[in-house]
Design a protein around this motif. Structure first.
Motif, PDB file in Angstrom:
ATOM      1  N   ARG A  28       0.814  -1.217   0.000  1.00 20.02           N
ATOM      2  CA  ARG A  28       0.000   0.000   0.000  1.00 20.02           C
ATOM      3  C   ARG A  28       0.845   1.264   0.000  1.00 20.02           C
ATOM      4  O   ARG A  28       0.337   2.361  -0.225  1.00 20.02           O
ATOM      5  N   ASP A  29       2.149   1.086   0.228  1.00 20.93           N
ATOM      6  CA  ASP A  29       3.076   2.217   0.215  1.00 20.93           C
ATOM      7  C   ASP A  29       3.643   2.359  -1.201  1.00 20.93           C
ATOM      8  O   ASP A  29       4.328   1.447  -1.687  1.00 20.93           O
ATOM      9  N   PRO A  30       3.346   3.459  -1.896  1.00 19.20           N
ATOM     10  CA  PRO A  30       3.761   3.553  -3.310  1.00 19.20           C
ATOM     11  C   PRO A  30       5.256   3.330  -3.525  1.00 19.20           C
ATOM     12  O   PRO A  30       5.646   2.569  -4.421  1.00 19.20           O
ATOM     13  N   ALA A  31       6.084   3.961  -2.707  1.00 18.53           N
ATOM     14  CA  ALA A  31       7.538   3.800  -2.871  1.00 18.53           C
ATOM     15  C   ALA A  31       7.964   2.388  -2.484  1.00 18.53           C
ATOM     16  O   ALA A  31       8.879   1.808  -3.085  1.00 18.53           O
ATOM     17  N   GLY A  32       7.290   1.824  -1.498  1.00 20.69           N
ATOM     18  CA  GLY A  32       7.600   0.469  -1.061  1.00 20.69           C
ATOM     19  C   GLY A  32       7.273  -0.554  -2.138  1.00 20.69           C
ATOM     20  O   GLY A  32       8.060  -1.478  -2.403  1.00 20.69           O
ATOM     21  N   PHE A  33       6.113  -0.395  -2.770  1.00 26.11           N
ATOM     22  CA  PHE A  33       5.710  -1.311  -3.845  1.00 26.11           C
ATOM     23  C   PHE A  33       6.688  -1.202  -5.011  1.00 26.11           C
ATOM     24  O   PHE A  33       7.164  -2.203  -5.553  1.00 26.11           O
ATOM     25  N   ARG A  34       7.011   0.039  -5.386  1.00 22.65           N
ATOM     26  CA  ARG A  34       7.954   0.264  -6.493  1.00 22.65           C
ATOM     27  C   ARG A  34       9.311  -0.391  -6.206  1.00 22.65           C
ATOM     28  O   ARG A  34       9.880  -1.107  -7.035  1.00 22.65           O
ATOM     29  N   ALA A  35       9.835  -0.164  -4.997  1.00 26.01           N
ATOM     30  CA  ALA A  35      11.151  -0.701  -4.631  1.00 26.01           C
ATOM     31  C   ALA A  35      11.113  -2.225  -4.575  1.00 26.01           C
ATOM     32  O   ALA A  35      12.084  -2.898  -4.958  1.00 26.01           O
ATOM     33  N   THR A  36      10.000  -2.773  -4.106  1.00 25.15           N
ATOM     34  CA  THR A  36       9.854  -4.233  -4.035  1.00 25.15           C
ATOM     35  C   THR A  36       9.972  -4.851  -5.416  1.00 25.15           C
ATOM     36  O   THR A  36      10.720  -5.808  -5.640  1.00 25.15           O
ATOM     37  N   VAL A  37       9.225  -4.304  -6.374  1.00 24.75           N
ATOM     38  CA  VAL A  37       9.219  -4.849  -7.735  1.00 24.75           C
ATOM     39  C   VAL A  37      10.590  -4.648  -8.391  1.00 24.75           C
ATOM     40  O   VAL A  37      11.116  -5.557  -9.042  1.00 24.75           O
ATOM     41  N   ASP A  38      11.180  -3.472  -8.188  1.00 25.47           N
ATOM     42  CA  ASP A  38      12.508  -3.201  -8.759  1.00 25.47           C
ATOM     43  C   ASP A  38      13.535  -4.213  -8.246  1.00 25.47           C
ATOM     44  O   ASP A  38      14.345  -4.739  -9.009  1.00 25.47           O
ATOM     45  N   GLN A  39      13.500  -4.487  -6.947  1.00 26.61           N
ATOM     46  CA  GLN A  39      14.508  -5.382  -6.359  1.00 26.61           C
ATOM     47  C   GLN A  39      14.270  -6.835  -6.750  1.00 26.61           C
ATOM     48  O   GLN A  39      15.219  -7.606  -6.931  1.00 26.61           O
ATOM     49  N   LEU A  40      12.996  -7.211  -6.896  1.00 29.77           N
ATOM     50  CA  LEU A  40      12.687  -8.583  -7.345  1.00 29.77           C
ATOM     51  C   LEU A  40      13.148  -8.810  -8.776  1.00 29.77           C
ATOM     52  O   LEU A  40      13.624  -9.898  -9.121  1.00 29.77           O
ATOM     53  N   ALA A  41      13.003  -7.778  -9.616  1.00 28.28           N
ATOM     54  CA  ALA A  41      13.314  -7.915 -11.036  1.00 28.28           C
ATOM     55  C   ALA A  41      14.800  -7.725 -11.325  1.00 28.28           C
ATOM     56  O   ALA A  41      15.292  -8.182 -12.372  1.00 28.28           O
ATOM     57  N   ALA A  42      15.535  -7.077 -10.422  1.00 25.43           N
ATOM     58  CA  ALA A  42      16.908  -6.633 -10.699  1.00 25.43           C
ATOM     59  C   ALA A  42      17.832  -7.714 -11.264  1.00 25.43           C
ATOM     60  O   ALA A  42      18.524  -7.475 -12.257  1.00 25.43           O
ATOM     61  N   PRO A  43      17.860  -8.941 -10.702  1.00 27.81           N
ATOM     62  CA  PRO A  43      18.827  -9.926 -11.213  1.00 27.81           C
ATOM     63  C   PRO A  43      18.529 -10.395 -12.629  1.00 27.81           C
ATOM     64  O   PRO A  43      19.379 -11.049 -13.241  1.00 27.81           O
ATOM     65  N   TYR A  44      17.331 -10.095 -13.132  1.00 23.36           N
ATOM     66  CA  TYR A  44      16.901 -10.658 -14.423  1.00 23.36           C
ATOM     67  C   TYR A  44      16.836  -9.607 -15.524  1.00 23.36           C
ATOM     68  O   TYR A  44      16.420  -9.902 -16.636  1.00 23.36           O
ATOM     69  N   ARG A  45      17.240  -8.379 -15.219  1.00 22.56           N
ATOM     70  CA  ARG A  45      17.101  -7.295 -16.196  1.00 22.56           C
ATOM     71  C   ARG A  45      17.939  -7.523 -17.437  1.00 22.56           C
ATOM     72  O   ARG A  45      17.557  -7.102 -18.528  1.00 22.56           O
ATOM     73  N   ASP A  46      19.104  -8.167 -17.274  1.00 19.90           N
ATOM     74  CA  ASP A  46      19.970  -8.384 -18.435  1.00 19.90           C
ATOM     75  C   ASP A  46      19.877  -9.825 -18.936  1.00 19.90           C
ATOM     76  O   ASP A  46      20.737 -10.282 -19.684  1.00 19.90           O
ATOM     77  N   ARG A  47      18.846 -10.550 -18.516  1.00 17.23           N
ATOM     78  CA  ARG A  47      18.674 -11.941 -18.966  1.00 17.23           C
ATOM     79  C   ARG A  47      17.279 -12.065 -19.566  1.00 17.23           C
ATOM     80  O   ARG A  47      16.300 -11.724 -18.906  1.00 17.23           O
ATOM     81  N   PRO A  48      17.167 -12.528 -20.795  1.00 16.35           N
ATOM     82  CA  PRO A  48      15.845 -12.584 -21.420  1.00 16.35           C
ATOM     83  C   PRO A  48      14.896 -13.535 -20.689  1.00 16.35           C
ATOM     84  O   PRO A  48      15.218 -14.706 -20.516  1.00 16.35           O
TER      85      PRO A  48
END
Ligand code: AMP
Length: 170
Positions: A28-48
Motif C-alpha cells: 500500500r506504500d507507493p515507494a515500497g511497492f515500487r522498490a519491491t518490484v525493482d529489487q525482485l526484477a533486478a537480477p533478471y534485467r539483463d537476462r531474457p
C-alpha cells in the motif's frame, strides 16, 4: 528504502504458532511497492525472460508487476479447479495432508524462458510443485524469485539445482 520496516508480522495467523509475514502494508506504500518490484526484477534485467509465472495469490500481485518491468508475459499457477481450460496438476505435501497446484497445459511454449515469482519461500513445497509444472509444460526454468525467504525452514533444499533469489531473509 528498508522494505522490512513495511512488512507487518502477525503472530498466530492463520493458525497458532505461525508468524505471518503480511505484505499488504508494504504494497500500500507507493515507494515500497515500487522498490519491491525493482529489487525482485533486478537480477533478471539483463537476462531474457519470456514469461513470469506467479503462484496464487500474492504471487499474482508481485509476478504481474515483475513481468511488466521485464517486458515478459504473465502466467498464473492456481489452486485446483480455478483455471478454465485443460491443466497439468502437481500435488505436494503439507504439514498435514496434501495440496495441489495447476497450470494451463498450453500456458508456456516449448523452450520459453520462465521466472517463477512468489511472496514467501517457507518449506519450499509450493515452489517445488510450481517448478515441476513449468518444466512439465515445456518451459526452461531460469530461476525462482521471492520477496521473503524464511531461511530456517530450508525451503531451498526442495529446489536442488535451481537458481533461487530472495530479496529479504529472516
Ligand atoms: P511453502 O510451501 O511452505 O514454502 O509455503 C509457501 C506459500 O505459503 C507461499 O505462497 C506463501 O504465500 C505462504 N506462506 C508460508 N508461510 C508463510 C508465512 N510465514 N507468512 C506469509 N506467507 C506464508
Amino acid at each position: 528504502m528498508d522494505l522490512k520496516q513495511h512488512i507487518r508480522h502477525v503472530p498466530d495467523f492463520p493458525k497458532a504458532g505461525i508468524l505471518f509475514y503480511d505484505i499488504t502494508t508494504l504494497l500500500r506504500d507507493p515507494a515500497g511497492f515500487r522498490a519491491t518490484v525493482d529489487q525482485l526484477a533486478a537480477p533478471y534485467r539483463d537476462r531474457p525472460i519470456d514469461a513470469v509465472v506467479g503462484i496464487e495469490s500474492r504471487g499474482f500481485i508481485l509476478g504481474a508487476a515483475v513481468a511488466q518491468t521485464l517486458g515478459a508475459g504473465f502466467v498464473p499457477i492456481r489452486k485446483p479447479g480455478k483455471l478454465p481450460s485443460a491443466t497439468l496438476q502437481e500435488s505436494y505435501a503439507l504439514e498435514y495432508g496434501t495440496d495441489a497446484l495447476e497450470i494451463h497445459e498450453d500456458a508456456v511454449d516449448a523452450g520459453q524462458r520462465v521466472l517463477i515469482v512468489d511472496d514467501v519461500l517457507a518449506t519450499g513445497g509450493t515452489a517445488a510443485a510450481a517448478a515441476q509444472l513449468v518444466k512439465r509444460a515445456g518451459g526452461e526454468l531460469i530461476g525462482l524469485a521471492f520477496l521473503i525467504e524464511l531461511t530456517f525452514l530450508n525451503g531451498k533444499e526442495k529446489l536442488p539445482g535451481e537458481q533461487v533469489f530472495s530479496v529479504l531473509h529472516y
